[in-house]
Design an enzyme around this catalytic site. Structure first.
Site, short mmCIF file in Angstrom:
data_model
loop_
_atom_site.label_atom_id
_atom_site.label_comp_id
_atom_site.label_asym_id
_atom_site.label_seq_id
_atom_site.Cartn_x
_atom_site.Cartn_y
_atom_site.Cartn_z
N SER A 1 10.91 77.18 1.96
CA SER A 1 11.42 77.73 3.21
C SER A 1 10.42 78.60 3.96
O SER A 1 10.50 78.70 5.18
CB SER A 1 12.71 78.52 2.94
OG SER A 1 12.52 79.45 1.91
N HIS B 1 15.77 72.49 3.83
CA HIS B 1 14.93 72.31 5.02
C HIS B 1 14.44 70.89 5.21
O HIS B 1 13.79 70.58 6.21
CB HIS B 1 13.73 73.26 4.96
CG HIS B 1 14.14 74.69 4.94
ND1 HIS B 1 14.43 75.40 6.08
CD2 HIS B 1 14.36 75.53 3.90
CE1 HIS B 1 14.79 76.62 5.74
NE2 HIS B 1 14.76 76.73 4.43
N LYS C 1 21.36 74.33 8.88
CA LYS C 1 19.99 74.23 9.41
C LYS C 1 19.90 72.99 10.31
O LYS C 1 20.50 72.99 11.35
CB LYS C 1 19.02 74.28 8.24
CG LYS C 1 18.99 75.72 7.72
CD LYS C 1 18.35 75.98 6.41
CE LYS C 1 18.51 77.47 6.09
NZ LYS C 1 18.25 77.79 4.70
C1 LIG Z 1 18.66 78.86 3.91
C2 LIG Z 1 18.51 78.42 2.51
C3 LIG Z 1 19.58 78.47 1.64
C4 LIG Z 1 20.88 79.13 2.01
O1 LIG Z 1 21.65 78.31 2.81
P1 LIG Z 1 22.79 78.99 3.70
O2 LIG Z 1 23.70 77.85 4.02
O3 LIG Z 1 22.10 79.57 4.88
O4 LIG Z 1 23.45 80.03 2.85
C5 LIG Z 1 19.42 77.93 0.38
N1 LIG Z 1 18.25 77.41 0.00
C6 LIG Z 1 17.17 77.38 0.79
C7 LIG Z 1 15.89 76.79 0.31
C8 LIG Z 1 17.27 77.90 2.08
O5 LIG Z 1 16.21 77.92 2.88
#
Ligand SMILES: *Cc1c(COP(=O)(O)O)cnc(C)c1O
Length: 391
Positions: free
Chosen positions: A175, A203, A235
């Site tokens: 991330s 991602h 995302k």
């Molecule tokens: C953003 C993210 C999460 C968390 O997801 P949310 O739905 O925002 O709680 C989990 N793992 C990774 C790698 C992330 O970047």
């Protein structure tokens, strides 16, 4: 009592104090933040679907049938046929036997990891894994061994000297760095050492692979290679929530055991239907992916020609490595003075000495938006020295 005020003051001194910006209006590249119009390069809405009319229409259309609230957990009376539809859509989309919805990616990681490993087991975790994975490992009470980022040989040596139940967990796309885990090799060593592989593709989903099926699909890996696939819906998918997908037996096990699944309210069912609409768009709209990846390659060429240190990433996450916390904040502030929103990422989100600007691209950005970013970066180049450090 602890001196909380002193701790906050120390954070400020170290350039680690965090503040929130107040956003008004929809999430899109032109944002209103603290009342000021800015061009944003920091959201995770990689495909520009968070404010897409088709998804908003789908939400409106669903509301009269489903009402608003989730009202109960899935195991009490919250498991609506809208959730069931989305789970089936996700099974199809990811090519997995079964899928299970969670309310957020954070809860999915906490629940899945702590259900699939426990006391006496060993979890192997990439050093740069997301905070929710780290917390899931702690919650599991298993022994945790961290391996150097992407270092499959180091992981394999650790696996070879470990007996008992083994779980390997990694981000698909990291991330804060934007690089992709060596998924094919990870799958190979996990099979060789009878370890269960969990990939969190928060991602990659929507962005990478054929029809946006993610980093695991990009590598041509199946459910046999990567048995547990986690994805977030907030995302690239542009809505909210998360899921885990894999063999039906494991999903059934998680329904029994994953506490963040059992003890929380189901997501609003209308949101599940809007998410189905968004996945339809992702599957058929290759142009969005091509456009965002085109912006990425142009940015990489021109920003590195300006002398900025980029990382080994072909994804919409394009960090500019700075090193020092205050320098990263200064560059972020200078860009903001020029109308651009690019957030500085500092420890503990990234390792000490590796503060950076995390530039992210969206299919909603235009080439003219990218011109603005590149011009501003060129004007601010003098603020960054020693770009050779740290990568
Ligand atoms: C953003 C993210 C999460 C968390 O997801 P949310 O739905 O925002 O709680 C989990 N793992 C990774 C790698 C992330 O970047």
């Amino acid at each position: 009592m602890r001196d909380f005020a002193l701790e906050l003051e120390q954070r400020k001194q170290a350039g680690l104090y965090r503040t929130r910006r107040l956003i008004s209006g929809p999430q899109q590249p032109s944002l209103v933040a603290n009342g000021k119009s800015l061009l944003s390069f920091c959201s995770n809405d990689y495909l520009g679907l968070a404010n897409h009319p088709a998804n908003i229409d789908a939400l409106h259309a669903a509301l009269p049938d489903t009402g608003l609230g989730g009202a109960a957990s899935h195991l009490i009376c919250g498991h609506h046929d809208a959730h069931h539809q989305l789970e089936q859509r996700l099974e199809e989309f990811t090519g997995r036997s079964a899928a299970l919805l969670f309310s957020t990616g954070y809860m999915a990681n906490m629940g899945v990891i702590s259900a699939l490993a426990g006391r006496g087991d060993t979890i192997f975790s990439d050093r740069l894994n997301h905070a929710s994975i780290i917390d899931g490992c702690i919650l599991s009470r298993a022994r945790v061994r961290r391996y150097a980022h992407g270092d499959v040989a180091a992981l394999e040596a650790m696996l070879a000297e470990t007996t008992g139940h083994k779980l390997v967990v990694t981000d698909g796309v990291f991330s804060m760095d934007g690089d992709v885990a060596p998924l094919a090799e990870l799958a190979r060593v996990c099979q060789a050492h009878d370890a269960l592989l969990v990939v969190d593709d928060a991602h990659g989903l929507g962005v990478l692979g054929p029809q946006g099926r993610g980093s695991v699909a990009e590598m041509g890996l199946s459910e046999a290679d990567v048995p547990v696939l986690i994805g977030t819906l907030g995302k690239a998918v542009g809505t909210s929530g998360a899921f885990v997908a894999g063999p039906a037996l494991l999903m059934d096990y998680l329904v029994q055991k994953a506490r963040t699944y059992i003890y929380t309210t189901a997501m609003p069912p209308a949101l599940a239907l809007a998410t189905c609409a968004s996945i339809d768009l992702i599957e058929r709209d290759e142009v969005r992916r091509e456009h965002v990846l085109g912006l990425v390659s142009r940015f990489r060429k021109e920003a590195s020609a300006q002398g900025y240190a980029l990382m080994h990433s072909h994804t919409p996450i394009q960090p500019i490595m700075i090193g020092d916390n205050h320098a990263a904040l200064a560059l972020s502030q200078a860009l903001e003075n020029r109308g651009l929103l690019v957030s500085a990422i500092r420890p503990p989100t990234v390792p000490v000495g590796e503060a950076r600007l995390r530039v992210t691209f969206s299919a909603a950005h235009t080439q003219e938006n990218l011109d603005c970013l590149l011009n501003a970066l060129s004007e601010c180049r003098h603020l960054v020295q020693n770009t050779e450090v740290a990568i």
